[in-house]
Design an enzyme around this catalytic site. Structure first.
Site, short mmCIF file in Angstrom:
data_model
loop_
_atom_site.label_atom_id
_atom_site.label_comp_id
_atom_site.label_asym_id
_atom_site.label_seq_id
_atom_site.Cartn_x
_atom_site.Cartn_y
_atom_site.Cartn_z
N LYS A 122 -11.97 -8.11 -85.31
CA LYS A 122 -14.25 -8.12 -85.14
C LYS A 122 -13.81 -7.10 -83.58
O LYS A 122 -13.05 -7.28 -83.23
CB LYS A 122 -14.22 -9.22 -85.24
CG LYS A 122 -16.17 -9.08 -84.60
CD LYS A 122 -16.53 -10.83 -84.95
CE LYS A 122 -18.17 -10.44 -84.65
NZ LYS A 122 -18.87 -11.95 -84.30
N SER A 139 -22.57 -12.31 -87.13
CA SER A 139 -22.29 -10.98 -86.50
C SER A 139 -21.36 -10.41 -87.49
O SER A 139 -20.57 -8.98 -87.13
CB SER A 139 -22.50 -11.55 -85.15
OG SER A 139 -21.70 -11.65 -84.79
N SER A 148 -21.93 -16.73 -87.54
CA SER A 148 -21.39 -15.50 -87.92
C SER A 148 -20.20 -14.87 -88.55
O SER A 148 -19.21 -14.11 -88.56
CB SER A 148 -21.23 -15.22 -85.89
OG SER A 148 -22.70 -14.55 -85.77
#
Lengths: 92, 484
Positions: free
Chosen positions: B78, B153, B177
């Site tokens: 990420k 996210s 997330s």
């Protein structure tokens, strides 16, 4: 709830356009009202939790070790001169 | 067999036997990326050339006898974890051009293992959102239906795993997330106990809630990746001095007699019937495996979202004060220093980030601190106690991961509060600091994946993984792949 969106944006260091001000204000009021549902709970005498696991005062030896070089630390600066960050004039 | 379809454990075993090389696996993954990435858009930065160099290095080490579990395995990270020399953006314009001069602890550990970085994945800007629609760059698509969002996210990481654009990925989870996008993309995602994994080099959103974790194709891979990244780190004083067990040890052990708590607050009138059916079936499945479902109550669940948004926005307003157009990233012109700050932040941050910074500024401001921030910290204590009470009688707690399957792009963007409610089932876990895992538990009639969440006691990821693996092996949900 009474607040000035201009004052709040300035505290947060955010420039807002005239069109944005009422929009953000309405959204914030809506979300803050939702947050106020917490007032339904009686929390008198309840300890606040700032951290979920029981760690406090983590200490280490105060010994010197290598850190980022000056060049590495300054390498991402949008503007610099020699060993300094350069910013707009602060003192009149 | 297309190598890109495999998980960590299968590839690692074949590399160990020298049946395949890391270069072959990496080439296979990049060929897959080449054929699907324009439709999915999982990545902010692809690291093709570096990845092939890393694969060659891994192959040399493997030949010289220095093989680790992750040697030569392509992993996506990420884009809110710092990777030295490789752009790290948090999907924000304000970090445009930022190249970290240091490596995060988690990626340092992957490097020591000889992993291959496939690229940095898209997220909602600064991890604030549930759909990747708040990315400052573009929206990632759900591999099961490209008109829908992948969740967020960590939507880029979950989509990349689901679309086989990597073998595994790292995400971060502040209010769901990792688990929410894992559920919506039909993959496995774990938020470990707060303190289990170092946050050094994870760009801070809400420091008392943020935690890094694995997103993988199956439960065993989750345990394998957790083994590598867990542990105390002197560079993160909130990482816990707790022994790290072998998380794969419990995998495959039976779950007879395991007490599974079913919290009534998560099964309410009006819930999505397909979600309810899938999760109720999973409970029956667990009972057939010898586990014992037990009704429990988490009475303050209804206050979790409000508590979370006070605490997370307060912490964010403080953490994001560092973006001032001076030290790194984007700078706008201003007529003086303050104006330069205000213009840089106004142009560099997106709408949701600005909203949260202003909310947090308000809730921490003089005169309101006790009414909002302290109050929310007190309710956090009540939520934490709910879990402590429930875990007096059960070993794990089972809930749906999300209230619905993946929603359409644009469906929830008009009302920020509606988007916040997408995390209603995952947020309490972060507030209590306990571990949670989402695993696939079925599909809607429209062929969209659904997820089941298991929640454990502090530092008891082993039981979670054992319970998750037992269910996974008795179903075939995790074997289904999107048709791309």
């Amino acid at each position: 709830m009474d607040f000035s969106i201009e004052h709040l944006a300035r505290l947060a260091r955010l420039a807002l356009t005239e069109e944005e001000k009422p929009l953000y204000r309405d959204q914030l009021v809506n979300i803050l009202r939702y947050m106020e549902t917490l007032n339904e709970l009686d929390t008198a005498g309840i300890e606040p939790t700032s951290h979920v696991i029981s760690i406090c005062n983590v200490l280490r030896e105060d010994s010197a070790r290598t850190s980022l070089s000056r060049e590495d630390a300054l390498g991402n600066a949008p503007d610099r001169t020699e060993a300094f960050y350069r910013v707009p004039k602060i003192i009149e | 067999m297309d190598l890109y379809r495999l998980g960590i454990s299968e590839i690692s075993a074949r590399i160990e036997k020298r049946e395949i090389s890391s270069r072959e696996v990496t080439a296979s993954v990049f060929s897959r990326i080449g054929s699907v990435e324009d439709r999915i858009r999982s990545f902010v930065t692809l690291t093709g050339d570096q990845a092939m160099d890393m694969a060659e290095k891994a192959d040399r080490e493997i030949v010289s006898g220095k093989r680790s579990t992750l040697s030569g395995i392509p992993v996506a990270v990420k884009d809110n974890m710092c990777t030295k020399g490789i752009p790290t953006t948090c999907s924000s314009k304000i970090l445009q051009g930022f190249i970290p001069p240091y490596e995060s602890t988690v990626t340092s550990k992957l490097l020591e293992q000889g992993y291959v970085l496939t690229g940095k994945t898209n997220l909602d800007e600064f991890a604030m959102g549930s759909s990747t629609e708040n990315s400052g760059f573009f929206t990632t698509r759900n591999p099961w239906d490209t008109e829908r969002i992948p969740g967020g996210s960590s939507g880029g990481s979950a989509a990349a795993v689901a679309a086989d654009e990597c073998i595994a990925a790292l995400g971060s989870d502040t209010g769901g997330s990792i688990r929410q996008p894992a559920a919506l993309c039909g993959v496995v995602g774990m938020k470990p106990t707060y303190g289990r994994i170092s946050r050094y080099g994870l760009i801070a959103f809400a420091s008392s809630l943020d935690q890094i974790g694995p997103i993988t194709k199956n439960v065993r891979d989750c345990a394998v990746l957790l083994n590598v990244i867990a542990g105390r780190d002197p560079l993160d004083s909130t990482s816990a001095p707790v022994a790290v067990p072998d998380f794969t040890a419990g995998i495959g052990k039976e779950i007879k007699g395991l007490k599974i708590g079913i919290p009534k607050e998560y099964f309410i009138a009006g819930m999505d019937p397909e979600v309810e059916k899938a999760v109720r079936n999973a409970i029956l499945q667990y009972a057939s495996l010898g586990a014992i479902p037990v009704d429990v109550s988490l009475p303050h669940s209804g206050y979790a979202v409000a508590t979370y948004y006070v605490l997370a926005t307060s912490e964010a307003s403080s953490n994001l004060a560092r973006y001032d157009g001076v030290k790194y990233g984007f700078r706008a012109e201003g007529k003086d220093l303050i104006d330069m700050y205000m213009q840089s932040r106004a142009q560099g941050f997106g709408a949701e980030v600005k909203r949260r910074i202003m909310l947090g500024t308000y809730t921490l401001s003089s005169g309101y601190y006790d009414a909002y921030y302290k109050k929310a910290q007190q309710v956090r204590t009540l939520i934490k106690k709910d879990f402590e009470n429930a875990f007096k009688t059960v070993d794990v707690i089972l809930t749906p991961t999300t209230p619905t399957a993946a929603f359409r792009m644009g469906e929830k963007t008009a009302d920020p509060l509606q988007m916040y409610l997408a995390d209603i089932f995952t947020i309490s876990v972060n507030l209590a600091g306990v571990p949670g895992i989402s695993i696939p538990c079925g599909f809607t009639s429209g062929n969209l994946p659904l997820g089941l969440q298991l929640i454990g006691k502090h530092f008891d990821e082993e039981t979670l993984l054992r319970a998750a693996f037992a269910y996974e092996q008795s179903t075939d949900w995790h074997r289904r792949k999107p048709n791309l």
